[in-house]
Design a protein around this motif. Sequence first.
Motif, PDB file in Angstrom:
ATOM      1  N   ASN A 199      17.543  41.448   4.730  1.00 38.62           N
ATOM      2  CA  ASN A 199      17.464  42.837   4.263  1.00 38.62           C
ATOM      3  C   ASN A 199      16.411  43.654   5.024  1.00 38.62           C
ATOM      4  O   ASN A 199      16.271  44.862   4.800  1.00 38.62           O
ATOM      5  CB  ASN A 199      17.207  42.902   2.756  1.00 38.62           C
ATOM      6  N   LEU A 200      15.672  42.996   5.933  1.00 40.39           N
ATOM      7  CA  LEU A 200      14.663  43.689   6.763  1.00 40.39           C
ATOM      8  C   LEU A 200      13.731  44.549   5.916  1.00 40.39           C
ATOM      9  O   LEU A 200      13.413  45.688   6.273  1.00 40.39           O
ATOM     10  CB  LEU A 200      15.353  44.548   7.835  1.00 40.39           C
ATOM     11  N   ASN A 201      13.267  44.000   4.805  1.00 36.11           N
ATOM     12  CA  ASN A 201      12.376  44.785   3.954  1.00 36.11           C
ATOM     13  C   ASN A 201      11.015  44.975   4.623  1.00 36.11           C
ATOM     14  O   ASN A 201      10.694  44.346   5.632  1.00 36.11           O
ATOM     15  CB  ASN A 201      12.239  44.157   2.560  1.00 36.11           C
ATOM     16  N   ASP A 202      10.210  45.866   4.055  1.00 36.29           N
ATOM     17  CA  ASP A 202       8.938  46.230   4.687  1.00 36.29           C
ATOM     18  C   ASP A 202       7.753  45.522   4.050  1.00 36.29           C
ATOM     19  O   ASP A 202       6.638  46.036   4.042  1.00 36.29           O
ATOM     20  CB  ASP A 202       8.739  47.748   4.642  1.00 36.29           C
ATOM     21  N   TYR A 203       7.979  44.332   3.508  1.00 39.10           N
ATOM     22  CA  TYR A 203       6.861  43.526   2.981  1.00 39.10           C
ATOM     23  C   TYR A 203       5.787  43.348   4.055  1.00 39.10           C
ATOM     24  O   TYR A 203       4.601  43.347   3.776  1.00 39.10           O
ATOM     25  CB  TYR A 203       7.394  42.179   2.489  1.00 39.10           C
ATOM     26  N   TYR A 204       6.230  43.184   5.294  1.00 39.11           N
ATOM     27  CA  TYR A 204       5.306  43.235   6.427  1.00 39.11           C
ATOM     28  C   TYR A 204       5.980  43.975   7.579  1.00 39.11           C
ATOM     29  O   TYR A 204       7.157  44.349   7.485  1.00 39.11           O
ATOM     30  CB  TYR A 204       4.806  41.847   6.833  1.00 39.11           C
ATOM     31  N   ASP A 205       5.258  44.181   8.653  1.00 36.56           N
ATOM     32  CA  ASP A 205       5.665  44.978   9.802  1.00 36.56           C
ATOM     33  C   ASP A 205       7.100  44.658  10.250  1.00 36.56           C
ATOM     34  O   ASP A 205       7.382  43.576  10.772  1.00 36.56           O
ATOM     35  CB  ASP A 205       4.678  44.704  10.941  1.00 36.56           C
ATOM     36  N   VAL A 206       7.994  45.615  10.063  1.00 37.05           N
ATOM     37  CA  VAL A 206       9.402  45.402  10.395  1.00 37.05           C
ATOM     38  C   VAL A 206       9.598  45.220  11.899  1.00 37.05           C
ATOM     39  O   VAL A 206      10.555  44.571  12.335  1.00 37.05           O
ATOM     40  CB  VAL A 206      10.259  46.581   9.880  1.00 37.05           C
ATOM     41  N   SER A 207       8.688  45.750  12.701  1.00 33.53           N
ATOM     42  CA  SER A 207       8.849  45.622  14.156  1.00 33.53           C
ATOM     43  C   SER A 207       8.816  44.158  14.593  1.00 33.53           C
ATOM     44  O   SER A 207       9.434  43.794  15.605  1.00 33.53           O
ATOM     45  CB  SER A 207       7.760  46.412  14.894  1.00 33.53           C
ATOM     46  N   ILE A 208       8.128  43.305  13.833  1.00 31.41           N
ATOM     47  CA  ILE A 208       8.111  41.872  14.158  1.00 31.41           C
ATOM     48  C   ILE A 208       9.485  41.271  13.881  1.00 31.41           C
ATOM     49  O   ILE A 208       9.998  40.449  14.650  1.00 31.41           O
ATOM     50  CB  ILE A 208       7.014  41.137  13.367  1.00 31.41           C
ATOM     51  N   LYS A 209      10.118  41.691  12.781  1.00 33.85           N
ATOM     52  CA  LYS A 209      11.464  41.210  12.466  1.00 33.85           C
ATOM     53  C   LYS A 209      12.457  41.681  13.531  1.00 33.85           C
ATOM     54  O   LYS A 209      13.343  40.926  13.951  1.00 33.85           O
ATOM     55  CB  LYS A 209      11.882  41.696  11.079  1.00 33.85           C
ATOM     56  N   GLU A 210      12.289  42.918  13.955  1.00 31.83           N
ATOM     57  CA  GLU A 210      13.168  43.447  15.008  1.00 31.83           C
ATOM     58  C   GLU A 210      12.950  42.708  16.327  1.00 31.83           C
ATOM     59  O   GLU A 210      13.907  42.457  17.070  1.00 31.83           O
ATOM     60  CB  GLU A 210      12.919  44.946  15.168  1.00 31.83           C
TER      61      GLU A 210
ATOM     62  N   GLY B 131       4.767  35.094  13.769  1.00 31.81           N
ATOM     63  CA  GLY B 131       4.784  34.632  12.389  1.00 31.81           C
ATOM     64  C   GLY B 131       4.609  35.762  11.395  1.00 31.81           C
ATOM     65  O   GLY B 131       4.731  36.943  11.738  1.00 31.81           O
ATOM     66  N   ARG B 132       4.318  35.381  10.158  1.00 37.03           N
ATOM     67  CA  ARG B 132       4.163  36.388   9.100  1.00 37.03           C
ATOM     68  C   ARG B 132       2.745  36.959   9.112  1.00 37.03           C
ATOM     69  O   ARG B 132       1.771  36.210   9.013  1.00 37.03           O
ATOM     70  CB  ARG B 132       4.447  35.754   7.730  1.00 37.03           C
ATOM     71  N   PRO B 133       2.599  38.282   9.181  1.00 42.70           N
ATOM     72  CA  PRO B 133       1.270  38.886   9.220  1.00 42.70           C
ATOM     73  C   PRO B 133       0.453  38.685   7.945  1.00 42.70           C
ATOM     74  O   PRO B 133      -0.757  38.903   7.959  1.00 42.70           O
ATOM     75  CB  PRO B 133       1.568  40.377   9.432  1.00 42.70           C
ATOM     76  N   ASP B 134       1.102  38.288   6.845  1.00 45.84           N
ATOM     77  CA  ASP B 134       0.343  38.063   5.610  1.00 45.84           C
ATOM     78  C   ASP B 134      -0.301  36.681   5.590  1.00 45.84           C
ATOM     79  O   ASP B 134      -1.083  36.379   4.677  1.00 45.84           O
ATOM     80  CB  ASP B 134       1.244  38.228   4.382  1.00 45.84           C
ATOM     81  N   MET B 135      -0.008  35.840   6.568  1.00 43.52           N
ATOM     82  CA  MET B 135      -0.631  34.519   6.627  1.00 43.52           C
ATOM     83  C   MET B 135      -2.046  34.646   7.190  1.00 43.52           C
ATOM     84  O   MET B 135      -2.340  35.544   7.982  1.00 43.52           O
ATOM     85  CB  MET B 135       0.208  33.583   7.497  1.00 43.52           C
ATOM     86  N   ALA B 136      -2.912  33.710   6.819  1.00 43.96           N
ATOM     87  CA  ALA B 136      -4.337  33.823   7.118  1.00 43.96           C
ATOM     88  C   ALA B 136      -4.622  34.000   8.609  1.00 43.96           C
ATOM     89  O   ALA B 136      -5.362  34.904   9.005  1.00 43.96           O
ATOM     90  CB  ALA B 136      -5.082  32.602   6.579  1.00 43.96           C
TER      91      ALA B 136
END
Length: 362
Positions: free
Chosen positions: A44-55, A211-216
């Motif tokens: 769903n490409l949600n904006d929980y974190y930076d969508v540009s990384i998903k793109e 990776g995920r920007p919310d990770m430490a």
Amino acid sequence: MLSINIALTGKTILVTGAAGFIGSNLVLELIRTQSPVNIIGIDNLNDYYDVSIKEFRLSEIDKEIDKHPESIWTFIKGSIANRNLIDRIFRDYKPTVVVNLAAQAGVRYSITNPDVYVESNLIGFYNILEACRHSYDNGETGVEHLIYASSSSVYGSNKKIPYSTDDKVDNPVSLYAATKKSNELMAHAYSKLYNIPSTGLRFFTVYGPAGRPDMAYFGFTNKLCSGDTIQIFNYGNCKRDFTYIDDIVEGVKRVMQCAPQKATGEDGLPVPPYNIYNIGNNSPENLLYFVDILQQELIRAGVLPEDYDFEAHKKLVPMQPGDVPVTYADTAALERDFGFKPSTSLREGLRRFAEWYKEFYL
């Protein structure tokens, strides 16, 4: 070791969360090593974190599929919580292997935004299970193997380490963990009722490039680059079983090829074809050591200057709600059944991340 009973080459594979960290890397690996293959990805490409990384991850898949014209890659933007969409995907594409990696991740976020966890992790997974169930309608072969993401968070505040899949996990300390344990229970029920071969994978602190920007490690890097102070929880007395993304993907690929065997019990009903495995590095690292390696690799990659004053940007703070002091995977079952154990060192993994970060952001 288990025998391979599913050849992935030539199969139609549905990967949910395909723009996510694990999902996108799994798609890349399948295209590289299992072509020809037909992969349907949904996210769903949600904006929980930076969508540009998903793109960026999706663009990497597009580049890879261009090298393998014998394979098919179909991306669908949408939510697994949309029952009609999921039913349509199963009807139109008839996947034989389903890898459910779509989920709302994050322990702390589940405290402030619980609704999205119920929507994605519970309703979404229910939709996947129902679609798998009905894939057998009218004598169809249907789904041969459902693999789904669980999490080391299900172990909660277990005192016994390393964490084993034989341990009791009835005391979650976050809603996120509760939804992941619920996924395991739901899958077990559907495996029992409808003979759906399913395997749950408890991932342990996955890290690496894009990776995920919310990770430490990613959040620390962002803050250090901005001159902000990083907070190290539990005064640095946390240990995490950091697992590099390539090791995770290799583990998932091996599991995909070995569906639990169907069998009939004494009651004439299916013995649930159901397994759970840990995928972790089996080697927890102290958070302060982790930060020390990270800062060395960020300097080496040129992300930070050589004279960066880390002590001035580091603060030790108490434990956060929902967190646990140690994660430590017992991977004996994974080694026994698949002959596989993650092997990427922390330094090697963080070096690759630092080099990617330099290229992507600087």
